[in-house]
Design an enzyme around this catalytic site. Structure first.
Site, PDB file in Angstrom:
ATOM      1  N   ASP A 387       0.406   0.401  -3.704  1.00 17.30           N
ATOM      2  CA  ASP A 387      -0.831   0.725  -4.072  1.00 17.30           C
ATOM      3  C   ASP A 387      -1.504   1.996  -3.617  1.00 17.30           C
ATOM      4  OD1 ASP A 387      -2.534  -0.811  -5.443  1.00 17.30           O
ATOM      5  OD2 ASP A 387      -3.393  -1.984  -3.601  1.00 17.30           O
ATOM      6  N   ASP A 440      -3.711  -8.119  -6.216  1.00 14.58           N
ATOM      7  CA  ASP A 440      -4.469  -8.249  -5.153  1.00 14.58           C
ATOM      8  C   ASP A 440      -4.967  -9.757  -4.828  1.00 14.58           C
ATOM      9  OD1 ASP A 440      -4.815  -5.441  -5.063  1.00 14.58           O
ATOM     10  OD2 ASP A 440      -6.527  -5.344  -6.242  1.00 14.58           O
TER      11      ASP A 440
END
Length: 545
Positions: A387, A440
């Site tokens: 990420d 997420d």
């Protein structure tokens, strides 16, 4: 079991194709931006702000355009009620690089870009009596107007706004066909917190909560079935394992690392091949995964009331044995996904996208499982680095954030890929959406679902277990993400940068403190004494008596 294999294949496909490319949590558009490559100097130190240009034709309100304010000039008012309606006029000459042929009485003047500096145009317009300058770009995109390094005369007392080419063409058409055109310039500020972020937070946490309880309930049912077979001394012990794990895919450390490698490759492919047709292909894949997820959730829910229909099967070509309840639900799920795909650009389409997305996430979290804390740590650590790299570090290699470009669909002409949950910002004058990627939710959700399965098998209550604290840690990490998002003026943020340390750190710290870390790390479930051993012991004691 044919249907189970199809379900697994579809959901694994959804994981590989949809979840690996989870975008950073972003909002729609930068409202305030300070560009380090455009140095400030006295008289040229404004931040770049988006500006609303509201128009009136012969006193009747008409179209609204969006531009960007210049580094130089006076700041633009933020409240609409403080902005004046001012007559709009065309520059003569159009480039405004030489003195105007007529004086202006406080009009806003529209000029074309090119042939001289932005500051030169603004100074000439100011000398002619203009109250503001609208500079029309020669491209569809907006351009940040800055001062030249050698400029010293920066005494500019009127605002300057850049508008895209198509907005300039519309304004020129208005001036040609109308007797009077007036405009109003203002730059409203985005609220610090929008209620959409609260609902999105609840949506993400609620999705993990539902998926965790479903996963834990399935694991407990499988364990009970296994205990029952052991008590009965059944020879079907090996078959019980297949019953308990039917349709469930356990991740190992190798697949966790491979997961992120494939994710990076697929993200680069998306970035390089992003186009209208490529997005259409992703929409189809999302619909396939969404239909499977919605069907699985509805069948599981309705089977409580229609048990007979859920347990009665019919053989269907390719799919194998399919329950009558599944056949009844499938047309609705397919129709729902098709209607969403057709109207996905409508203002209400976010509802359908969220329904399909939540159903897909819950199904994946019920089917794909983390067997122990070791695998969960490797998976989340790799995703954490993934990420950060593709949101921040990729700007050094590609000159832009690959993750955010893919999430917004900048190169496709579309609103972005559908692999995310989104809610329209309700009190934001600029509109847009607050969004969160599937990854997420799913990646931390795998660890949280594992914690509840462990708690139930270990017969721990909420306070003594790990699930409650893992959920609180996830909620806090997501909350910090939104705080960082607002502090960064809406710039994209990698949610896992904040969620992983909170969630994984809490789990590891609690496990170490309670002495469960070794079992959590290796076995992933508490040791259970086999029921047939208890049965045998009691029989032996009776014989002794």
């Amino acid at each position: 079991m044919e249907l189970q294999r199809v379900r697994c294949a579809l959901c694994i496909c959804a994981v590989v194709v949809l979840i690996l490319n989870y975008p950073a949590t972003v909002t729609a558009g930068d409202i305030v931006h300070d560009d380090d490559s455009a140095p400030k100097k006295p008289g040229c130190e404004n931040n770049f702000v988006l500006v609303k240009v509201q128009t009136w034709i012969d006193g009747i309100e008409d179209a609204e355009f969006v531009g960007v304010g210049a580094r130089f000039g006076t700041t633009i008012v933020s409240k609409e009620k403080n902005a004046n309606q001012t007559h709009l006029a065309l520059s003569d000459p159009r480039d405004c690089c030489s003195p105007l042929k007529r004086k202006l009485a406080g009009d806003i003047i529209m000029v074309d870009r090119g042939n001289c500096k932005f500051t030169t145009k603004t100074n000439i317009a100011q000398a002619a009596g203009a109250s503001a300058v609208l500079i029309i770009n020669n491209q569809k995109e907006l351009y940040k107007m800055v001062c030249e390094p050698d400029e010293t005369d920066l005494d500019i007392d009127i605002p300057a706004v850049m508008l895209p080419q198509d907005a300039g063409a519309s304004l020129e058409k208005m001036l040609t066909n109308s007797s009077s055109v007036s405009v109003q310039l203002y730059s409203p500020r985005r609220p610090v917190v929008d209620i959409a972020e609260v609902f999105l937070w609840l949506m993400a946490a609620g999705t993990i909560l539902c998926a965790s309880y479903w996963s834990a309930w399935s694991a407990r049912e499988a364990a009970s079935e296994q205990d029952k077979l052991l008590k009965d001394g059944s020879d079907e012990l090996l078959n019980s394992e297949s019953l308990g794990s039917s349709g469930v895919v356990d991740i190992n450390t190798t697949s966790a690392v491979f997961f992120v490698v494939i994710a990076s490759c697929f993200l680069v492919i998306l970035y390089k091949l992003m186009s209208f047709w490529f997005v259409e292909l992703l929409v189809v894949l999302f619909c396939v995964g969404g239909v499977e997820g919605l069907q699985t959730c509805l069948v599981a829910l309705l089977s409580r009331w229609f048990k007979h229909a859920g347990e009665s099967f019919i053989k269907v070509h390719f799919f194998g044995a399919v329950s009558y309840l599944t056949l009844a639900v499938s047309p609705f799920c397919i129709t729902f996904a098709v209607v969403w795909a057709v109207y996905r650009n409508a203002s209400f389409a976010w509802i359908g996208q969220d329904v399909l997305g939540i159903a897909l996430i819950i199904t994946v979290l019920q089917i794909v499982r983390v067997p122990n804390l070791k695998v969960g740590t490797v998976l989340l650590s790799c995703a954490f680095l993934y990420d950060i790299f593709w949101v921040f570090v990729s700007t050094k290699l590609f000159h832009e954030s690959v993750m955010i470009v893919v999430a917004r669909g900048d190169k496709s002409g579309e609103d972005g890929i559908p692999m995310l949950l989104k809610i329209p910002r309700m009190y934001d004058p600029w509109g847009g959406y607050s969004i969160i990627g599937f990854g997420d939710i799913i990646l931390p959700g795998l660890l949280i679902a594992f914690s509840l399965r462990y708690d139930w098998l270990a017969k721990k209550n909420l306070r003594a277990g790990y699930f409650l604290w893992a959920m609180l840690a996830y909620g806090l990490g997501l909350l910090i993400t939104y705080v960082a998002l607002n502090l960064m003026d809406g710039h994209g943020q990698p949610a896992l940068l904040y969620i992983v340390p909170f969630t994984l750190g809490t789990f590891l710290a609690l496990g170490s403190k309670r002495g469960d870390l070794k079992i959590l790390w290796t076995r992933g479930e508490p040791e259970r004494v086999c029921p047939h051993i208890h049965l045998q012991s009691s029989e032996e004691s009776n014989e002794e008596k």
